[in-house]
Design an enzyme around this catalytic site. Structure first.
Site, PDB file in Angstrom:
ATOM      1  N   ASP A   1      47.234  47.737  56.949  1.00  0.00           N
ATOM      2  CA  ASP A   1      46.513  48.256  55.775  1.00  0.00           C
ATOM      3  C   ASP A   1      46.676  49.773  55.714  1.00  0.00           C
ATOM      4  O   ASP A   1      46.892  50.428  56.734  1.00  0.00           O
ATOM      5  CB  ASP A   1      45.014  47.905  55.857  1.00  0.00           C
ATOM      6  CG  ASP A   1      44.366  47.806  54.470  1.00  0.00           C
ATOM      7  OD1 ASP A   1      44.033  46.687  54.046  1.00  0.00           O
ATOM      8  OD2 ASP A   1      44.201  48.848  53.795  1.00  0.00           O
TER       9      ASP A   1
ATOM     10  N   TYR B   1      49.531  44.464  35.774  1.00  0.00           N
ATOM     11  CA  TYR B   1      49.071  43.597  36.878  1.00  0.00           C
ATOM     12  C   TYR B   1      49.553  42.163  36.611  1.00  0.00           C
ATOM     13  O   TYR B   1      50.094  41.499  37.505  1.00  0.00           O
ATOM     14  CB  TYR B   1      47.542  43.659  36.954  1.00  0.00           C
ATOM     15  CG  TYR B   1      46.916  42.811  38.047  1.00  0.00           C
ATOM     16  CD1 TYR B   1      46.882  43.255  39.370  1.00  0.00           C
ATOM     17  CD2 TYR B   1      46.337  41.571  37.763  1.00  0.00           C
ATOM     18  CE1 TYR B   1      46.295  42.485  40.365  1.00  0.00           C
ATOM     19  CE2 TYR B   1      45.744  40.794  38.752  1.00  0.00           C
ATOM     20  CZ  TYR B   1      45.725  41.258  40.056  1.00  0.00           C
ATOM     21  OH  TYR B   1      45.144  40.499  41.049  1.00  0.00           O
TER      22      TYR B   1
ATOM     23  N   ALA C   1      52.087  41.211  34.836  1.00  0.00           N
ATOM     24  CA  ALA C   1      53.547  41.145  35.017  1.00  0.00           C
ATOM     25  C   ALA C   1      53.914  41.082  36.497  1.00  0.00           C
ATOM     26  O   ALA C   1      54.781  40.291  36.903  1.00  0.00           O
ATOM     27  CB  ALA C   1      54.204  42.364  34.366  1.00  0.00           C
TER      28      ALA C   1
HETATM   29  N1  LIG Z   1      39.701  39.462  44.018  1.00  0.00           N
HETATM   30  C1  LIG Z   1      40.298  38.817  43.028  1.00  0.00           C
HETATM   31  O1  LIG Z   1      39.695  38.493  41.987  1.00  0.00           O
HETATM   32  C2  LIG Z   1      41.716  38.400  43.183  1.00  0.00           C
HETATM   33  C3  LIG Z   1      42.608  39.114  43.966  1.00  0.00           C
HETATM   34  N2  LIG Z   1      43.912  38.733  44.031  1.00  0.00           N
HETATM   35  C4  LIG Z   1      44.862  39.458  44.855  1.00  0.00           C
HETATM   36  O2  LIG Z   1      44.430  39.424  46.201  1.00  0.00           O
HETATM   37  C5  LIG Z   1      44.996  40.513  46.908  1.00  0.00           C
HETATM   38  C6  LIG Z   1      43.914  41.194  47.728  1.00  0.00           C
HETATM   39  O3  LIG Z   1      42.980  41.790  46.847  1.00  0.00           O
HETATM   40  P1  LIG Z   1      41.412  41.813  47.104  1.00  0.00           P
HETATM   41  O4  LIG Z   1      41.107  41.415  48.470  1.00  0.00           O
HETATM   42  O5  LIG Z   1      40.788  41.082  46.007  1.00  0.00           O
HETATM   43  O6  LIG Z   1      41.124  43.357  46.853  1.00  0.00           O
HETATM   44  P2  LIG Z   1      40.582  44.517  47.795  1.00  0.00           P
HETATM   45  O7  LIG Z   1      40.693  45.732  46.961  1.00  0.00           O
HETATM   46  O8  LIG Z   1      39.262  44.148  48.347  1.00  0.00           O
HETATM   47  O9  LIG Z   1      41.596  44.567  49.002  1.00  0.00           O
HETATM   48  C7  LIG Z   1      42.894  45.071  48.897  1.00  0.00           C
HETATM   49  C8  LIG Z   1      43.341  45.601  50.253  1.00  0.00           C
HETATM   50  O10 LIG Z   1      44.685  46.027  50.122  1.00  0.00           O
HETATM   51  C9  LIG Z   1      44.805  47.311  50.728  1.00  0.00           C
HETATM   52  N3  LIG Z   1      45.900  48.051  50.111  1.00  0.00           N
HETATM   53  C10 LIG Z   1      45.949  48.613  48.874  1.00  0.00           C
HETATM   54  N4  LIG Z   1      47.100  49.246  48.696  1.00  0.00           N
HETATM   55  C11 LIG Z   1      47.819  49.068  49.822  1.00  0.00           C
HETATM   56  C12 LIG Z   1      49.101  49.488  50.230  1.00  0.00           C
HETATM   57  N5  LIG Z   1      49.879  50.250  49.456  1.00  0.00           N
HETATM   58  N6  LIG Z   1      49.547  49.118  51.442  1.00  0.00           N
HETATM   59  C13 LIG Z   1      48.760  48.375  52.259  1.00  0.00           C
HETATM   60  N7  LIG Z   1      47.525  47.967  51.950  1.00  0.00           N
HETATM   61  C14 LIG Z   1      47.062  48.310  50.727  1.00  0.00           C
HETATM   62  C15 LIG Z   1      43.451  47.971  50.503  1.00  0.00           C
HETATM   63  O11 LIG Z   1      43.236  49.064  51.378  1.00  0.00           O
HETATM   64  C16 LIG Z   1      42.527  46.796  50.728  1.00  0.00           C
HETATM   65  O12 LIG Z   1      42.188  46.647  52.077  1.00  0.00           O
HETATM   66  C17 LIG Z   1      45.658  41.400  45.852  1.00  0.00           C
HETATM   67  O13 LIG Z   1      47.037  41.146  45.820  1.00  0.00           O
HETATM   68  C18 LIG Z   1      45.013  40.919  44.548  1.00  0.00           C
HETATM   69  O14 LIG Z   1      45.846  41.145  43.447  1.00  0.00           O
HETATM   70  C19 LIG Z   1      44.379  37.629  43.376  1.00  0.00           C
HETATM   71  C20 LIG Z   1      43.543  36.908  42.588  1.00  0.00           C
HETATM   72  C21 LIG Z   1      42.150  37.199  42.458  1.00  0.00           C
HETATM   73  C1  LIG Z   2      39.243  43.472  35.970  1.00  0.00           C
HETATM   74  C2  LIG Z   2      39.677  42.199  36.569  1.00  0.00           C
HETATM   75  C3  LIG Z   2      39.638  42.256  38.019  1.00  0.00           C
HETATM   76  C4  LIG Z   2      40.275  41.475  38.873  1.00  0.00           C
HETATM   77  C5  LIG Z   2      41.218  40.400  38.504  1.00  0.00           C
HETATM   78  C6  LIG Z   2      41.704  39.687  39.732  1.00  0.00           C
HETATM   79  O1  LIG Z   2      42.374  40.561  40.552  1.00  0.00           O
HETATM   80  C7  LIG Z   2      42.499  38.416  39.476  1.00  0.00           C
HETATM   81  O2  LIG Z   2      43.784  38.530  40.034  1.00  0.00           O
HETATM   82  C8  LIG Z   2      42.582  38.025  38.061  1.00  0.00           C
HETATM   83  C9  LIG Z   2      42.593  36.787  37.606  1.00  0.00           C
HETATM   84  C10 LIG Z   2      42.648  36.599  36.202  1.00  0.00           C
HETATM   85  C11 LIG Z   2      42.947  35.547  35.509  1.00  0.00           C
HETATM   86  C12 LIG Z   2      42.914  35.595  34.105  1.00  0.00           C
HETATM   87  C13 LIG Z   2      43.410  34.824  33.189  1.00  0.00           C
HETATM   88  C14 LIG Z   2      44.045  33.574  33.306  1.00  0.00           C
HETATM   89  C15 LIG Z   2      44.727  33.155  32.274  1.00  0.00           C
HETATM   90  C16 LIG Z   2      45.337  31.877  32.103  1.00  0.00           C
HETATM   91  O3  LIG Z   2      46.045  31.702  31.156  1.00  0.00           O
HETATM   92  C17 LIG Z   2      45.122  30.766  33.056  1.00  0.00           C
HETATM   93  C18 LIG Z   2      46.387  30.106  33.461  1.00  0.00           C
HETATM   94  C19 LIG Z   2      46.413  28.956  34.106  1.00  0.00           C
HETATM   95  C20 LIG Z   2      45.227  28.098  34.308  1.00  0.00           C
HETATM   96  C21 LIG Z   2      45.525  27.011  35.297  1.00  0.00           C
HETATM   97  C22 LIG Z   2      44.380  26.034  35.381  1.00  0.00           C
HETATM   98  O4  LIG Z   2      43.428  26.122  34.610  1.00  0.00           O
HETATM   99  O5  LIG Z   2      44.474  25.143  36.240  1.00  0.00           O
END
Ligand SMILES: NC(=O)C1=CN([C@@H]2O[C@H](COP(=O)(O)OP(=O)(O)OC[C@H]3O[C@@H](n4cnc5c(N)ncnc54)[C@H](O)[C@@H]3O)[C@@H](O)[C@H]2O)C=CC1
Ligand SMILES: CC/C=C\C[C@H](O)[C@H](O)/C=C/C=C/C=C\C=C\C(=O)C/C=C\CCC(=O)O
Length: 258
Positions: free
Chosen positions: A36, A151, A153
């Site tokens: 991290d 994001y 993309a």
């Molecule tokens: N929380 C959510 O709603 C969702 C999150 N994700 C994905 O899950 C993954 C983890 O995110 P979260 O745990 O939710 O967020 P978070 O912000 O709590 O954790 C992200 C972690 O990544 C680290 N980080 C950031 N930039 C970095 C870099 N350049 N190199 C190494 N480490 C780095 C941060 O220091 C932090 O520990 C991300 O890829 C996010 O896009 C996917 C779907 C849903």
């Molecule tokens: C400000 C938002 C903060 C965090 C977002 C999270 O990091 C997370 O990665 C985001 C998830 C968002 C999803 C949003 C939209 C989904 C759109 C769809 O079209 C759903 C597509 C497939 C559905 C499949 C299913 O219903 O089984």
């Protein structure tokens, strides 16, 4: 795949989903290198894990996935300490629609960097022992999240990249499985982007739309995502799978046959 004494590397491991994925690997007997950029939180997590699982089970390495050199050094240190990796989780990710080049560099290019290093060290054709790579996508990798076009993309890119790697592995015989996990909204710090206009940039006015999506999908807790992550790691029949994780349950995504 049984996890006892297997070696895993997790990026973005200090908190949130990365912490959850690291913990479930440790609970199942793996040794985990925690990578991290956040040294303070990462070192403190390593202390917590030392108390729970023993000091020789994890390793904290300061590593920015934007840096090829730092990632290479982290692989070397992991191999010196625990041996060659069997499991790689490319989890680090951010939301930043203002500095969108940084989001691409971390969310997509960081995943490519980590995956290619995993391939170099795990490929059975070049002396590796095979294993599994789990990349962290998002529901935004399967459909649009309007407040974060870049994001979205990057996460679509992670899904496509992972599926192509899985097909390449099948054809060439790398002995590595490649899967992607696609959670909806999860209770971690990244959700705060909703209230940080600098993170959503010119799309910050879409806050109400995002809130509606969050209401529709709900917010999942980290352990519920971790148990599905574990399935992608251990189930040897899964390669090239995208697993959507929603509050109502999880499902393997069916893509159109072309
Ligand atoms: N929380 C959510 O709603 C969702 C999150 N994700 C994905 O899950 C993954 C983890 O995110 P979260 O745990 O939710 O967020 P978070 O912000 O709590 O954790 C992200 C972690 O990544 C680290 N980080 C950031 N930039 C970095 C870099 N350049 N190199 C190494 N480490 C780095 C941060 O220091 C932090 O520990 C991300 O890829 C996010 O896009 C996917 C779907 C849903
Ligand atoms: C400000 C938002 C903060 C965090 C977002 C999270 O990091 C997370 O990665 C985001 C998830 C968002 C999803 C949003 C939209 C989904 C759109 C769809 O079209 C759903 C597509 C497939 C559905 C499949 C299913 O219903 O089984």
């Amino acid at each position: 795949m049984a996890l006892t004494s297997k070696v895993a590397i997790v990026t973005g491991a200090a908190q949130g989903l990365g912490r959850g994925f690291s913990e479930i690997l440790l609970q199942n007997g793996a040794k985990v290198a925690l990578l991290d950029v956040n040294e303070t939180v990462g070192k403190s997590l390593k202390e917590t894990f030392d108390n729970q699982y023993g000091p020789d089970k994890s390793l904290f390495l300061s590593c920015n996935v934007e840096s090829e050199e730092q990632l290479k050094a982290a692989f070397q240190k992991t191999i010196q300490t625990f041996g060659r990796p069997h499991i790689m989780c490319n989890n680090a990710g951010i939301i930043n629609e203002s500095n969108w080049e940084k989001a691409v560099s971390i969310n997509l290019m960081g995943v490519v960097r980590g995956t290619y290093l995993a391939l170099e060290h795990m490929n059975k054709l070049t002396g590796g022992q095979g294993g599994v790579v789990v990349n962290v996508g998002s529901l935004a990798g399967l459909g649009p999240l309007p407040c974060t076009p870049v994001y979205t993309a990057t996460k679509h890119g992670v899904v496509g990249f992972t599926r192509a790697m899985a097909a390449a592995s099948d054809i060439s015989g790398y002995g590595i499985r490649f899967n992607v996990i696609c959670p909806a909204f999860v209770q971690t710090d990244i959700l705060n982007a909703l209230y940080q206009p600098e993170k959503t940039g010119q799309f910050s006015s879409l806050i109400e739309n995002t809130k509606k999506l969050i209401e529709m999908y709900g917010i999942i807790e980290v352990p519920d995502v971790s148990k599905n992550f574990l399935q992608l790691v251990t189930d040897e029949t899964k390669n090239g799978e995208a697993l959507a994780v929603l509050q109502k349950g999880c499902s393997y995504v069916t893509f159109p046959a072309l």
